[in-house]
Design a protein around this motif. Sequence first.
Motif, PDB file in Angstrom:
ATOM      1  N   ASN A  28       0.915  -0.862   0.273  1.00 31.66           N
ATOM      2  CA  ASN A  28      -0.145   0.011  -0.026  1.00 31.66           C
ATOM      3  C   ASN A  28       1.112   1.338   0.302  1.00 31.66           C
ATOM      4  OD1 ASN A  28      -2.779  -1.392   0.034  1.00 31.66           O
ATOM      5  ND2 ASN A  28      -1.785  -2.048   2.108  1.00 31.66           N
ATOM      6  N   LEU A  29       0.505   2.036  -0.956  1.00 27.95           N
ATOM      7  CA  LEU A  29       1.637   3.288  -1.317  1.00 27.95           C
ATOM      8  C   LEU A  29       0.515   4.625  -1.187  1.00 27.95           C
ATOM      9  CD1 LEU A  29       4.371   4.994  -1.839  1.00 27.95           C
ATOM     10  CD2 LEU A  29       3.214   4.428  -4.042  1.00 27.95           C
ATOM     11  N   SER A  30       0.543   5.677  -0.213  1.00 29.02           N
ATOM     12  CA  SER A  30      -0.169   6.407  -0.163  1.00 29.02           C
ATOM     13  C   SER A  30       0.683   8.233  -0.007  1.00 29.02           C
ATOM     14  CB  SER A  30      -0.973   6.314   1.294  1.00 29.02           C
ATOM     15  OG  SER A  30      -0.641   6.555   2.241  1.00 29.02           O
ATOM     16  N   GLY A  31       0.253   9.195  -0.565  1.00 28.73           N
ATOM     17  CA  GLY A  31       0.924  10.232  -0.176  1.00 28.73           C
ATOM     18  C   GLY A  31      -0.410  11.398   0.096  1.00 28.73           C
ATOM     19  N   GLU A  32       0.108  12.711   0.989  1.00 33.29           N
ATOM     20  CA  GLU A  32      -1.241  13.251   1.305  1.00 33.29           C
ATOM     21  C   GLU A  32      -0.644  14.377   1.353  1.00 33.29           C
ATOM     22  OE1 GLU A  32      -4.679  12.058   3.911  1.00 33.29           O
ATOM     23  OE2 GLU A  32      -3.397  13.701   5.807  1.00 33.29           O
ATOM     24  N   ARG A  33      -1.152  16.035   1.264  1.00 33.65           N
ATOM     25  CA  ARG A  33      -0.855  17.090   1.449  1.00 33.65           C
ATOM     26  C   ARG A  33      -2.186  17.738   2.225  1.00 33.65           C
ATOM     27  NH1 ARG A  33       0.297  19.267  -3.150  1.00 33.65           N
ATOM     28  NH2 ARG A  33      -2.267  20.475  -3.027  1.00 33.65           N
ATOM     29  N   GLU A  34      -1.957  17.821   3.516  1.00 26.51           N
ATOM     30  CA  GLU A  34      -2.908  18.688   4.598  1.00 26.51           C
ATOM     31  C   GLU A  34      -2.804  20.013   5.003  1.00 26.51           C
ATOM     32  OE1 GLU A  34      -5.695  19.410   7.908  1.00 26.51           O
ATOM     33  OE2 GLU A  34      -3.419  18.637   8.431  1.00 26.51           O
ATOM     34  N   GLY A  35      -3.594  20.578   4.697  1.00 25.30           N
ATOM     35  CA  GLY A  35      -3.360  21.851   5.133  1.00 25.30           C
ATOM     36  C   GLY A  35      -4.577  22.688   5.870  1.00 25.30           C
ATOM     37  N   ASN A  36      -4.330  23.111   6.828  1.00 29.11           N
ATOM     38  CA  ASN A  36      -5.522  23.782   8.178  1.00 29.11           C
ATOM     39  C   ASN A  36      -5.423  24.953   9.097  1.00 29.11           C
ATOM     40  OD1 ASN A  36      -3.894  23.702  10.746  1.00 29.11           O
ATOM     41  ND2 ASN A  36      -3.201  21.863   9.573  1.00 29.11           N
ATOM     42  N   ILE A  37      -6.222  25.642   9.460  1.00 28.49           N
ATOM     43  CA  ILE A  37      -5.970  26.934   9.598  1.00 28.49           C
ATOM     44  C   ILE A  37      -7.094  26.630  11.096  1.00 28.49           C
ATOM     45  CG2 ILE A  37      -8.013  28.047   8.482  1.00 28.49           C
ATOM     46  CD1 ILE A  37      -5.903  30.859   8.650  1.00 28.49           C
ATOM     47  N   ARG A  38      -6.968  27.471  12.011  1.00 32.83           N
ATOM     48  CA  ARG A  38      -7.701  27.585  13.439  1.00 32.83           C
ATOM     49  C   ARG A  38      -7.682  28.907  13.945  1.00 32.83           C
ATOM     50  NH1 ARG A  38      -8.435  22.760  16.513  1.00 32.83           N
ATOM     51  NH2 ARG A  38      -7.166  21.576  15.657  1.00 32.83           N
ATOM     52  N   TYR A  39      -8.946  29.166  14.348  1.00 33.26           N
ATOM     53  CA  TYR A  39      -9.027  30.099  14.736  1.00 33.26           C
ATOM     54  C   TYR A  39      -9.693  30.106  16.190  1.00 33.26           C
ATOM     55  CZ  TYR A  39     -13.218  30.153  12.147  1.00 33.26           C
ATOM     56  OH  TYR A  39     -15.154  30.049  11.416  1.00 33.26           O
ATOM     57  N   ALA A  40     -10.182  31.373  17.408  1.00 29.89           N
ATOM     58  CA  ALA A  40     -11.237  31.184  18.099  1.00 29.89           C
ATOM     59  C   ALA A  40     -10.755  32.799  18.509  1.00 29.89           C
ATOM     60  CB  ALA A  40     -10.052  30.125  19.394  1.00 29.89           C
ATOM     61  N   ASN A  41     -11.988  33.203  19.599  1.00 31.70           N
ATOM     62  CA  ASN A  41     -11.967  33.893  19.787  1.00 31.70           C
ATOM     63  C   ASN A  41     -11.727  35.697  19.090  1.00 31.70           C
ATOM     64  OD1 ASN A  41     -12.602  35.488  22.314  1.00 31.70           O
ATOM     65  ND2 ASN A  41      -9.980  36.100  23.169  1.00 31.70           N
ATOM     66  N   ASN A  42     -12.131  34.835  18.083  1.00 34.41           N
ATOM     67  CA  ASN A  42     -11.934  36.076  16.622  1.00 34.41           C
ATOM     68  C   ASN A  42     -10.687  35.880  16.679  1.00 34.41           C
ATOM     69  OD1 ASN A  42     -14.810  35.956  16.708  1.00 34.41           O
ATOM     70  ND2 ASN A  42     -14.854  38.192  17.098  1.00 34.41           N
ATOM     71  N   ALA A  43      -9.754  35.277  15.969  1.00 35.84           N
ATOM     72  CA  ALA A  43      -8.318  35.443  15.789  1.00 35.84           C
ATOM     73  C   ALA A  43      -7.661  33.997  15.693  1.00 35.84           C
ATOM     74  CB  ALA A  43      -7.103  36.082  17.217  1.00 35.84           C
ATOM     75  N   GLY A  48      -1.182  25.394   8.859  1.00 34.76           N
ATOM     76  CA  GLY A  48      -0.245  24.721   9.106  1.00 34.76           C
ATOM     77  C   GLY A  48       0.071  24.025   7.671  1.00 34.76           C
ATOM     78  N   LEU A  49       0.598  23.224   7.148  1.00 37.14           N
ATOM     79  CA  LEU A  49       0.988  22.360   5.965  1.00 37.14           C
ATOM     80  C   LEU A  49       1.567  21.083   6.555  1.00 37.14           C
ATOM     81  CD1 LEU A  49      -0.145  22.139   2.624  1.00 37.14           C
ATOM     82  CD2 LEU A  49       2.214  22.827   2.491  1.00 37.14           C
ATOM     83  N   ALA A  50       1.023  19.927   6.280  1.00 33.19           N
ATOM     84  CA  ALA A  50       1.685  18.864   7.012  1.00 33.19           C
ATOM     85  C   ALA A  50       1.811  17.597   5.309  1.00 33.19           C
ATOM     86  CB  ALA A  50       0.957  18.191   7.974  1.00 33.19           C
ATOM     87  N   GLU A  51       2.531  17.495   4.531  1.00 34.65           N
ATOM     88  CA  GLU A  51       2.855  16.720   4.214  1.00 34.65           C
ATOM     89  C   GLU A  51       3.551  15.120   4.087  1.00 34.65           C
ATOM     90  OE1 GLU A  51       5.158  18.872   0.921  1.00 34.65           O
ATOM     91  OE2 GLU A  51       3.656  20.331   0.249  1.00 34.65           O
ATOM     92  N   ASP A  52       3.278  13.877   4.254  1.00 31.36           N
ATOM     93  CA  ASP A  52       3.785  12.825   3.654  1.00 31.36           C
ATOM     94  C   ASP A  52       3.398  11.719   2.934  1.00 31.36           C
ATOM     95  OD1 ASP A  52       5.153  10.711   5.614  1.00 31.36           O
ATOM     96  OD2 ASP A  52       3.352   9.992   6.932  1.00 31.36           O
ATOM     97  N   THR A  53       4.508  11.098   2.310  1.00 30.83           N
ATOM     98  CA  THR A  53       4.206  10.023   2.063  1.00 30.83           C
ATOM     99  C   THR A  53       4.382   8.533   2.246  1.00 30.83           C
ATOM    100  OG1 THR A  53       4.558  11.138  -0.208  1.00 30.83           O
ATOM    101  CG2 THR A  53       4.884   9.062  -0.448  1.00 30.83           C
ATOM    102  N   GLN A  54       4.075   7.586   2.406  1.00 29.43           N
ATOM    103  CA  GLN A  54       4.716   6.340   2.651  1.00 29.43           C
ATOM    104  C   GLN A  54       4.243   5.035   2.443  1.00 29.43           C
ATOM    105  OE1 GLN A  54       3.027   5.873   7.171  1.00 29.43           O
ATOM    106  NE2 GLN A  54       1.381   5.508   6.467  1.00 29.43           N
ATOM    107  N   THR A 150      -7.358  18.842   1.996  1.00 23.85           N
ATOM    108  CA  THR A 150      -6.152  17.108   2.239  1.00 23.85           C
ATOM    109  C   THR A 150      -6.645  16.878   0.277  1.00 23.85           C
ATOM    110  OG1 THR A 150      -6.864  16.501   3.880  1.00 23.85           O
ATOM    111  CG2 THR A 150      -5.867  15.020   2.409  1.00 23.85           C
ATOM    112  N   THR A 151      -5.565  16.629  -0.145  1.00 25.07           N
ATOM    113  CA  THR A 151      -5.426  16.211  -1.564  1.00 25.07           C
ATOM    114  C   THR A 151      -4.623  14.924  -1.604  1.00 25.07           C
ATOM    115  OG1 THR A 151      -5.523  18.927  -2.491  1.00 25.07           O
ATOM    116  CG2 THR A 151      -4.270  16.876  -3.989  1.00 25.07           C
ATOM    117  N   SER A 152      -4.301  14.262  -2.164  1.00 22.33           N
ATOM    118  CA  SER A 152      -3.575  13.024  -1.583  1.00 22.33           C
ATOM    119  C   SER A 152      -3.983  11.685  -2.634  1.00 22.33           C
ATOM    120  CB  SER A 152      -3.882  12.454  -0.419  1.00 22.33           C
ATOM    121  OG  SER A 152      -5.787  11.494  -0.057  1.00 22.33           O
ATOM    122  N   PHE A 153      -3.144  10.814  -2.731  1.00 22.20           N
ATOM    123  CA  PHE A 153      -3.496   9.784  -3.958  1.00 22.20           C
ATOM    124  C   PHE A 153      -2.970   8.430  -2.481  1.00 22.20           C
ATOM    125  CE2 PHE A 153       1.366  10.306  -3.815  1.00 22.20           C
ATOM    126  CZ  PHE A 153       1.626   8.783  -3.507  1.00 22.20           C
TER     127      PHE A 153
END
Length: 445
Positions: A28-43, A48-54, A150-153
């Motif tokens: 099994n071969l997979s790769g993923e690019r996951e980006g995110n943004i988090r906010y609280a109290n109006n800020a 981040g951006l995390a990438e991995d292939t395994q 997320t963008t992956s294969f």
Amino acid sequence: MKFLTQDEARRICEKAIAFSKADECRVNLSGEREGNIRYANNAVSTAGLAEDTQLNVTVSFGKRVGSATINEFDDKSLEKAVRRAEDVARLAPENPEFLPNVTAQQYKATPTWNKNTAAIDPDYRAEVAFRSIEAARKANLKAAGFFDDTTSFQAHANSNGVFGYQELTSLGFTVTTRTEDGRGSGWAKRYANDAGKFDARAASAIAIEKALRSVDAKALEPGRYTVILEPDATSDMLNFMFGAFDARNADEGRSFLSKKGGGNRVGEKLYDEQVNVWADPWNPDVPVLPWDSASMLARERADIIKNGVVAGMDYTRYWAQKQGKRAIGRHGNVIMAGGTKSTEELIASTKKGVLVTRTWYIRMVDPQSQLLTGLTRDGTFYIENGKIKHPIKNFRFNESPVAMLNNIEELGKPVVVGGTNASFQMLLPAMKVRDFNFTSLSDAV
């Protein structure tokens, strides 16, 4: 992360298999690019951006199985991983339920990849947070939310010549808005395969409206009420129920779908005739991989409940063989038929009832009846003469989704309510249900 093409993924998989000296090999071969943004109290608090292939390689000697995982794909690293998996297999005890790898499979591609979602970048994520925060500020509310994309294969292959490759995209968004004094709370959640179908402002507007309308909630006596359950209010409950559609658990007497004396209840009418549920990997709103990652079997469109009758259950390869049944890939999505009405139209047709935005903290009480307990939150309202009259305090409920789906009065238009392309997704309608059991009040908003 280098996004591997189908040809590149195939070459790596075939190299790993060629190194193996075991009876069988699976990769099994997979790769993923996951980006995110988090906010609280109006800020914004994090982004981040995390990438991995395994690559995971699994080998077997007879009924002894071993696995190893790496994220380097040069020949030396691939061979080292295969040898490690073989060493583990030689030391492993025999698996009494072992089955050989699947043979030739026909995988029909599903629409899991979308260019709009694949193009999401940090500016896009920042704009999502800005739009949500800006709307909350204008309403004098505090917003907290999380957006991820997320963008992956995924690719897999085995020593029997099976190979599959698929590209995927998905996005998810949740937002909670609260009044400054904490007495009002609203919430919204969105998932999509196509970023072109996602609107941060529209989702935030719903959470804002719920927060403003939920201030000064009044207590309503617990009891059985006609309720309008928004799709996110039923999704977690139905997840519990559909998770029990496992033939082995039912056949061995551990499920509400177990038949007295043995066997399961496929073919029995357990629900209202309005209930029709199926799985379809090619549905454009909730597309999933065309194969089941655990078994490598191809998925098919399959009925789960038809006109209230249990139409099908999940069989693992082992249990299907043991019971003389045909195994197909386990479902990756659940689609429930509905009507054409919006939630607002369901409210308009209700003389007296309760509108539930969301349920949470759901726990199983009794697996044999699927009795669940949980709480409402983030906007619960009393309906009278087709209109929302006032907010009410939240409830604890004790209810079974089986009973709930037997008490349907009307179904709304189905919407996407959860999951990512690689896992479990649902397309569910809002529901008007009678005799929903609220057992006590909750002071939480």
